[in-house]
Design a protein around this motif. Structure first.
Motif, PDB file in Angstrom:
ATOM      1  N   PRO A   1     -15.269 -26.260 -13.129  1.00 48.03           N
ATOM      2  CA  PRO A   1     -13.789 -26.069 -12.342  1.00 48.03           C
ATOM      3  C   PRO A   1     -13.524 -25.499 -11.217  1.00 48.03           C
ATOM      4  CG  PRO A   1     -14.424 -24.929 -14.626  1.00 48.03           C
ATOM      5  CD  PRO A   1     -15.476 -25.664 -13.983  1.00 48.03           C
ATOM      6  N   LEU A   2     -14.375 -24.582 -10.651  1.00 45.89           N
ATOM      7  CA  LEU A   2     -14.233 -23.597  -9.448  1.00 45.89           C
ATOM      8  C   LEU A   2     -14.862 -24.402  -8.324  1.00 45.89           C
ATOM      9  CD1 LEU A   2     -15.138 -20.114 -11.075  1.00 45.89           C
ATOM     10  CD2 LEU A   2     -12.748 -21.280 -10.648  1.00 45.89           C
TER      11      LEU A   2
ATOM     12  N   LEU B   1      -6.954 -19.401 -11.385  1.00 43.60           N
ATOM     13  CA  LEU B   1      -8.060 -20.459 -11.307  1.00 43.60           C
ATOM     14  C   LEU B   1      -8.229 -20.835  -9.764  1.00 43.60           C
ATOM     15  CD1 LEU B   1     -10.132 -21.705 -12.636  1.00 43.60           C
ATOM     16  CD2 LEU B   1      -8.690 -23.606 -13.144  1.00 43.60           C
ATOM     17  N   GLU B   2      -7.261 -20.914  -9.052  1.00 41.56           N
ATOM     18  CA  GLU B   2      -7.186 -21.254  -7.527  1.00 41.56           C
ATOM     19  C   GLU B   2      -7.750 -20.418  -6.817  1.00 41.56           C
ATOM     20  OE1 GLU B   2      -3.349 -22.974  -6.777  1.00 41.56           O
ATOM     21  OE2 GLU B   2      -4.044 -25.016  -7.385  1.00 41.56           O
TER      22      GLU B   2
END
Length: 75
Positions: free
Chosen positions: A9-10, A32-33
Motif C-alpha cells: 500500500p505504501l 496514507l499518502e
C-alpha cells in the motif's frame, strides 16, 4: 519496481509521487499518502530533486506576489 513490491500500500511510482507533491501544494494529504510519499522519497534519487524544485518555485512565487515597485532597485 517489481510486481510484488508494487502491491504494497505504501509503494508508489515516481509519476504518482510527483502528483502527490503537486497536490500537497493545494490540499492536506491523507496519512496514507503522506507515508507513501516519505517511503518513496527515502528510496528515490530523482523525486527529492523534483520536490526541491517545487519548493523553490513556491518560494519564488511568494516573493513575486509580495514584490512592489518600492523594492525595485533604482536605475
Amino acid at each position: 519496481m517489481n510486481a510484488l513490491l508494487r502491491k504494497l500500500p505504501l509503494m508508489r511510482h515516481c509519476k504518482e509521487v510527483t502528483a502527490l507533491v503537486i497536490a500537497r501544494e493545494d490540499r492536506d494529504l491523507p496519512v496514507l499518502e503522506r507515508a507513501a510519499l516519505r517511503v518513496h522519497m527515502a528510496m528515490c534519487k530523482a523525486c527529492p530533486n523534483f520536490e526541491r524544485q517545487v519548493l523553490t518555485m513556491r518560494n519564488a512565487m511568494r516573493q513575486w506576489r509580495h514584490y512592489s515597485e518600492e523594492d525595485a532597485p533604482s536605475s
